[in-house]
Scaffold this motif. Structure first.
Motif, PDB file in Angstrom:
ATOM      1  N   ALA A 283      -4.586  -2.872  17.757  1.00 15.19           N
ATOM      2  CA  ALA A 283      -5.162  -3.164  16.443  1.00 15.19           C
ATOM      3  C   ALA A 283      -5.974  -1.945  16.041  1.00 15.19           C
ATOM      4  O   ALA A 283      -6.655  -1.348  16.884  1.00 15.19           O
ATOM      5  N   THR A 284      -5.917  -1.566  14.773  1.00 16.28           N
ATOM      6  CA  THR A 284      -6.629  -0.375  14.313  1.00 16.28           C
ATOM      7  C   THR A 284      -7.434  -0.720  13.063  1.00 16.28           C
ATOM      8  O   THR A 284      -6.870  -1.165  12.059  1.00 16.28           O
ATOM      9  N   PHE A 285      -8.752  -0.510  13.162  1.00 16.00           N
ATOM     10  CA  PHE A 285      -9.668  -0.895  12.089  1.00 16.00           C
ATOM     11  C   PHE A 285     -10.589   0.252  11.699  1.00 16.00           C
ATOM     12  O   PHE A 285     -11.078   0.988  12.550  1.00 16.00           O
ATOM     13  N   GLY A 286     -10.837   0.359  10.397  1.00 16.68           N
ATOM     14  CA  GLY A 286     -11.860   1.265   9.878  1.00 16.68           C
ATOM     15  C   GLY A 286     -12.923   0.441   9.184  1.00 16.68           C
ATOM     16  O   GLY A 286     -12.624  -0.343   8.274  1.00 16.68           O
ATOM     17  N   ALA A 287     -14.179   0.606   9.606  1.00 18.83           N
ATOM     18  CA  ALA A 287     -15.268  -0.211   9.047  1.00 18.83           C
ATOM     19  C   ALA A 287     -16.559   0.602   9.000  1.00 18.83           C
ATOM     20  O   ALA A 287     -17.627   0.115   9.360  1.00 18.83           O
TER      21      ALA A 287
ATOM     22  N   PHE B  27      -5.280  -0.883   9.506  1.00 18.90           N
ATOM     23  CA  PHE B  27      -3.973  -0.255   9.713  1.00 18.90           C
ATOM     24  C   PHE B  27      -3.141  -1.196  10.574  1.00 18.90           C
ATOM     25  O   PHE B  27      -3.421  -1.388  11.760  1.00 18.90           O
ATOM     26  N   THR B  28      -2.146  -1.809   9.967  1.00 16.77           N
ATOM     27  CA  THR B  28      -1.361  -2.838  10.648  1.00 16.77           C
ATOM     28  C   THR B  28      -0.194  -2.217  11.415  1.00 16.77           C
ATOM     29  O   THR B  28       0.410  -1.239  10.979  1.00 16.77           O
TER      30      THR B  28
ATOM     31  N   GLN C 101       0.867  -8.615  11.693  1.00 17.89           N
ATOM     32  CA  GLN C 101      -0.498  -8.187  11.411  1.00 17.89           C
ATOM     33  C   GLN C 101      -0.739  -8.071   9.907  1.00 17.89           C
ATOM     34  O   GLN C 101      -1.836  -8.384   9.427  1.00 17.89           O
ATOM     35  N   VAL C 102       0.278  -7.656   9.167  1.00 17.86           N
ATOM     36  CA  VAL C 102       0.153  -7.613   7.702  1.00 17.86           C
ATOM     37  C   VAL C 102      -0.138  -9.007   7.167  1.00 17.86           C
ATOM     38  O   VAL C 102      -1.065  -9.209   6.364  1.00 17.86           O
TER      39      VAL C 102
ATOM     40  N   MET D 187       0.149   0.123   6.498  1.00 12.37           N
ATOM     41  CA  MET D 187       0.861   0.273   7.760  1.00 12.37           C
ATOM     42  C   MET D 187       0.353   1.488   8.537  1.00 12.37           C
ATOM     43  O   MET D 187       0.099   2.546   7.977  1.00 12.37           O
ATOM     44  N   PHE D 188       0.225   1.281   9.813  1.00  8.36           N
ATOM     45  CA  PHE D 188      -0.218   2.348  10.707  1.00  8.36           C
ATOM     46  C   PHE D 188       0.845   3.436  10.811  1.00  8.36           C
ATOM     47  O   PHE D 188       2.039   3.146  10.921  1.00  8.36           O
TER      48      PHE D 188
END
Length: 306
Positions: free
Chosen positions: A134-138, A228-229, A234-235, A261-262
């Motif tokens: 899983a890829t996250f920006g926060a 980023f899915t 995940q989407v 999308m990743f």
């Protein structure tokens, strides 16, 4: 906990001792790990083992944090026990000059079970196949990394950069706000322990998804809220999570989190790794990261690693 035989209970729970030269691991020299027989906590690496000709397995080092020491009631010897379950292992001696580390853990074979290098590699391979990303920006990845690391089922959290227009990324360029990359964390997790939906719930709880290209005082597209899915599931999960938040009216302003999308991930420089843990006393960490981290620990206490 493993079920013990009567003799194993005598040694491990009643602090008994097996006869010298009778144990399975006295002359054992295979590569691998020695684990606590009662709870399977890793205790010693095979490279720590040496032949002390004393009649019991001997080690001159231990896996960090695995062993507790307690002075015997007579004050003559120091008992060693498993840190996880308190099971009796044996005694530790210093000053014998048998190895360069000048330490000898004298351990009952009965207190241990051995796992070979091949077994460990097979387990790791099987585990790796079951893991997902899983890829996250926060916002700033220093805080996000620290929180996700504490979740049960999360194997690793790596800070880095995703979503930009260049074929490489580094901190100086990304923080200029000109590359299009976002600061992100890439989370490797076991979906059998923690679901992607739970990761999304944590993600939305620990940042403000309504501020465009900004988190607090950190401004710029590198601090945008973004998911980023890695696949269609995940989407769908991210889209549903956002729709539910909108319906619940939790945020008074529109949610601006990107779902895209990743494509690529560039690991951040080594000094970012475990940044909060290694720099907790710095003003930025004290003022901005610590309150958010502590709030998340309270909010998600039920799903933290034990």
């Amino acid at each position: 906990m493993n079920e013990l035989t009567e003799f194993e209970k005598y040694v491990i729970e009643q602090k008994g001792t097996e006869r010298p030269f009778s144990g399975e691991y006295v002359n054992h020299d295979a590569e691998g790990l020695y684990l606590c027989k009662k709870c399977l906590n890793p205790l010693y690496k095979s490279e720590f083992k040496f032949n002390a000709y004393c009649g019991w397995p001997a080690f001159d080092d231990e896996i960090h944090g695995a062993i507790d020491r307690t002075l015997d009631a007579d004050g003559q010897r120091t008992e060693i026990t498993c840190h996880e379950c308190g099971g009796h292992l044996g005694h530790v001696f210093k000053g014998e000059m048998l190895t360069g580390k000048n330490t000898r853990h004298c351990v009952n074979s009965t207190s241990m079970v051995f796992k070979s290098k091949e077994e460990i590699e097979n387990e790791r391979s099987a585990k790796a196949k079951s893991m997902e990303l899983a890829t996250f920006g926060a916002g700033c990845f220093w805080c996000i990394e620290a929180i996700f690391q504490r979740l049960d089922g999360v194997e690793s959290v790596i800070s880095g950069y995703s979503g930009g227009g260049t074929e490489d990324a580094h901190y100086e360029a990304v923080t200029s706000g000109t590359t299009g990359h976002a600061e992100v964390v890439q989370v490797t997790y076991d979906p059998n322990v923690i679901s992607y939906q739970t990761l999304l719930a944590v993600f939305f709880a620990i940042h403000d998804p309504t501020t465009l290209n900004r988190q607090g005082n950190d401004k710029g597209p590198q601090y945008r809220s973004v998911i980023f899915t890695h696949d269609a599931k995940q989407v769908d999960a991210a889209t549903i999570a956002i729709s539910k938040l909108i319906q619940q009216g939790i945020w008074p302003k529109p949610i601006v989190t990107e779902v895209t999308m990743f494509e690529a991930f560039y690991q951040a420089e080594s000094f970012h790794e475990n940044y909060f843990a290694n720099n907790a006393e710095q003003p930025y960490c004290q003022i901005l990261i610590k309150p958010k981290f502590e709030q998340a620990m309270k909010q998600f206490e039920a799903i933290l690693k034990k």
